[in-house]
Motif scaffolding. Structure first.
Motif, PDB file in Angstrom:
ATOM      1  N   GLY A 103       8.462   3.770 -18.662  1.00 48.79           N
ATOM      2  CA  GLY A 103      10.353   3.998 -18.604  1.00 48.79           C
ATOM      3  C   GLY A 103      10.986   4.203 -17.410  1.00 48.79           C
ATOM      4  N   ASP A 104      12.361   3.907 -17.543  1.00 48.56           N
ATOM      5  CA  ASP A 104      13.384   4.017 -17.000  1.00 48.56           C
ATOM      6  C   ASP A 104      13.367   5.610 -16.219  1.00 48.56           C
ATOM      7  OD1 ASP A 104      15.994   4.652 -15.599  1.00 48.56           O
ATOM      8  OD2 ASP A 104      15.732   3.044 -15.482  1.00 48.56           O
ATOM      9  N   ALA A 105      12.871   6.196 -14.514  1.00 48.51           N
ATOM     10  CA  ALA A 105      13.131   7.423 -14.793  1.00 48.51           C
ATOM     11  C   ALA A 105      14.449   7.961 -15.055  1.00 48.51           C
ATOM     12  CB  ALA A 105      12.016   7.563 -13.177  1.00 48.51           C
ATOM     13  N   ILE A 106      15.260   7.261 -14.459  1.00 48.15           N
ATOM     14  CA  ILE A 106      17.028   8.181 -14.099  1.00 48.15           C
ATOM     15  C   ILE A 106      17.077   8.217 -15.847  1.00 48.15           C
ATOM     16  CG2 ILE A 106      19.452   7.208 -14.099  1.00 48.15           C
ATOM     17  CD1 ILE A 106      17.468   7.175 -11.728  1.00 48.15           C
ATOM     18  N   LYS A 107      17.210   7.573 -17.120  1.00 49.21           N
ATOM     19  CA  LYS A 107      17.030   7.825 -18.024  1.00 49.21           C
ATOM     20  C   LYS A 107      16.201   8.794 -18.647  1.00 49.21           C
ATOM     21  CE  LYS A 107      18.213   3.126 -20.059  1.00 49.21           C
ATOM     22  NZ  LYS A 107      17.757   1.191 -20.422  1.00 49.21           N
ATOM     23  N   PHE A 108      14.844   9.088 -18.734  1.00 48.20           N
ATOM     24  CA  PHE A 108      14.413  10.091 -18.232  1.00 48.20           C
ATOM     25  C   PHE A 108      15.488  11.854 -18.301  1.00 48.20           C
ATOM     26  CE2 PHE A 108      11.255  13.210 -17.194  1.00 48.20           C
ATOM     27  CZ  PHE A 108      10.083  13.837 -18.008  1.00 48.20           C
ATOM     28  N   ILE A 109      15.764  11.560 -16.528  1.00 48.09           N
ATOM     29  CA  ILE A 109      16.620  12.880 -16.831  1.00 48.09           C
ATOM     30  C   ILE A 109      17.553  12.666 -17.409  1.00 48.09           C
ATOM     31  CG2 ILE A 109      17.632  13.567 -14.000  1.00 48.09           C
ATOM     32  CD1 ILE A 109      15.405  11.495 -12.352  1.00 48.09           C
ATOM     33  N   LYS A 110      17.704  12.275 -17.581  1.00 48.44           N
ATOM     34  CA  LYS A 110      19.260  12.001 -18.504  1.00 48.44           C
ATOM     35  C   LYS A 110      18.819  12.635 -20.093  1.00 48.44           C
ATOM     36  CE  LYS A 110      22.229   8.862 -15.919  1.00 48.44           C
ATOM     37  NZ  LYS A 110      23.363   7.882 -15.838  1.00 48.44           N
ATOM     38  N   ARG A 111      18.040  12.475 -20.226  1.00 49.60           N
ATOM     39  CA  ARG A 111      16.930  12.471 -21.892  1.00 49.60           C
ATOM     40  C   ARG A 111      15.911  13.809 -21.110  1.00 49.60           C
ATOM     41  NH1 ARG A 111      16.394   6.762 -22.966  1.00 49.60           N
ATOM     42  NH2 ARG A 111      18.814   6.022 -23.565  1.00 49.60           N
ATOM     43  N   THR A 112      15.488  14.198 -20.837  1.00 45.60           N
ATOM     44  CA  THR A 112      14.789  15.625 -21.182  1.00 45.60           C
ATOM     45  C   THR A 112      15.736  17.083 -21.020  1.00 45.60           C
ATOM     46  OG1 THR A 112      13.018  16.097 -20.003  1.00 45.60           O
ATOM     47  CG2 THR A 112      14.628  15.964 -18.770  1.00 45.60           C
ATOM     48  N   HIS A 113      14.970  18.017 -21.765  1.00 46.31           N
ATOM     49  CA  HIS A 113      15.597  18.988 -21.546  1.00 46.31           C
ATOM     50  C   HIS A 113      14.004  20.012 -20.838  1.00 46.31           C
ATOM     51  CE1 HIS A 113      17.858  18.217 -24.481  1.00 46.31           C
ATOM     52  NE2 HIS A 113      17.635  17.327 -25.196  1.00 46.31           N
ATOM     53  N   GLU A 114      13.339  19.299 -20.674  1.00 49.20           N
ATOM     54  CA  GLU A 114      12.023  20.247 -19.625  1.00 49.20           C
ATOM     55  C   GLU A 114      12.862  21.045 -18.616  1.00 49.20           C
ATOM     56  OE1 GLU A 114       8.924  20.218 -20.557  1.00 49.20           O
ATOM     57  OE2 GLU A 114       9.454  19.723 -22.306  1.00 49.20           O
ATOM     58  N   LYS A 115      11.656  21.702 -17.984  1.00 50.45           N
ATOM     59  CA  LYS A 115      12.579  22.335 -16.540  1.00 50.45           C
ATOM     60  C   LYS A 115      11.336  21.808 -16.228  1.00 50.45           C
ATOM     61  CE  LYS A 115      16.038  24.342 -16.824  1.00 50.45           C
ATOM     62  NZ  LYS A 115      17.699  24.207 -16.799  1.00 50.45           N
ATOM     63  N   PHE A 116      11.624  21.381 -14.702  1.00 47.53           N
ATOM     64  CA  PHE A 116      10.324  21.310 -13.970  1.00 47.53           C
ATOM     65  C   PHE A 116       9.724  21.554 -12.924  1.00 47.53           C
ATOM     66  CE2 PHE A 116      11.224  17.659 -15.983  1.00 47.53           C
ATOM     67  CZ  PHE A 116      10.163  17.186 -17.235  1.00 47.53           C
ATOM     68  N   ASP A 117       8.931  23.148 -12.546  1.00 49.77           N
ATOM     69  CA  ASP A 117       8.808  23.522 -11.290  1.00 49.77           C
ATOM     70  C   ASP A 117       8.352  22.820  -9.706  1.00 49.77           C
ATOM     71  OD1 ASP A 117       8.635  26.001 -12.095  1.00 49.77           O
ATOM     72  OD2 ASP A 117       5.830  25.605 -12.957  1.00 49.77           O
ATOM     73  N   PHE A 118       8.123  21.605 -10.564  1.00 50.39           N
ATOM     74  CA  PHE A 118       7.772  20.720  -8.996  1.00 50.39           C
ATOM     75  C   PHE A 118       8.376  18.903  -9.797  1.00 50.39           C
ATOM     76  CE2 PHE A 118       5.766  17.567  -6.109  1.00 50.39           C
ATOM     77  CZ  PHE A 118       5.866  17.663  -5.443  1.00 50.39           C
ATOM     78  N   ILE A 119       9.361  18.194  -8.523  1.00 57.94           N
ATOM     79  CA  ILE A 119       9.471  16.662  -9.238  1.00 57.94           C
ATOM     80  C   ILE A 119       9.163  16.164  -7.882  1.00 57.94           C
ATOM     81  CG2 ILE A 119      11.582  15.358  -9.548  1.00 57.94           C
ATOM     82  CD1 ILE A 119      13.147  17.733 -11.503  1.00 57.94           C
TER      83      ILE A 119
END
Length: 127
Positions: free
Chosen positions: A45-61
């Motif tokens: 999928g589209d990473a920009i859409k993923f960033i806008k929709r996710t509720h996860e917190k990431f230690d490393f991106i």
């Protein structure tokens, strides 16, 4: 895909890979299958859409968009405005030499390897 495999080999509990290009998705799926990796979530999928929709917190991106991606300059602001990087997390953006993020408020450092740039970002230190 290679970064995902590297992160898993270095002990990451879980890696989420977001890739839009079918050929790259197929490659990542093949490699993870050959490595018998079970802790990689592959999202086509589209990473920009993923960033806008996710509720996860990431230690490393780690982001490796196409160097000619129209929205490349906005990716750091999007990462921080969506608050998906954990407070002590690290965000690394791979990009070409025509982009420079040294003046971004969350800039930490930039490393250059030939024509490839890696810019590192962290949350701004609280006063």
């Amino acid at each position: 895909g290679n970064i995902s495999a590297e992160l898993l080999s270095r002990g990451c509990d879980l890696v989420i890979s977001v890739e839009q290009q079918k050929a790259h998705v197929d490659f990542i799926r093949k490699v993870m299958g050959e490595l018998k990796v079970e802790n990689n979530i592959l999202i086509k999928g589209d990473a920009i859409k993923f960033i806008k929709r996710t509720h996860e917190k990431f230690d490393f991106i780690f982001a490796d968009p196409p160097y000619d991606f129209d929205e490349l300059n906005h990716i750091p602001d999007l990462i921080f405005s969506q608050q998906i990087l954990s407070p002590d997390g690290l965000f690394v953006l791979e990009h070409g030499k025509k982009h420079n993020f040294d003046n971004h408020p969350s800039f930490k450092e930039r490393r250059v390897y030939g024509s490839v740039n890696f810019t590192f970002f962290k949350h701004q230190a609280k006063p």
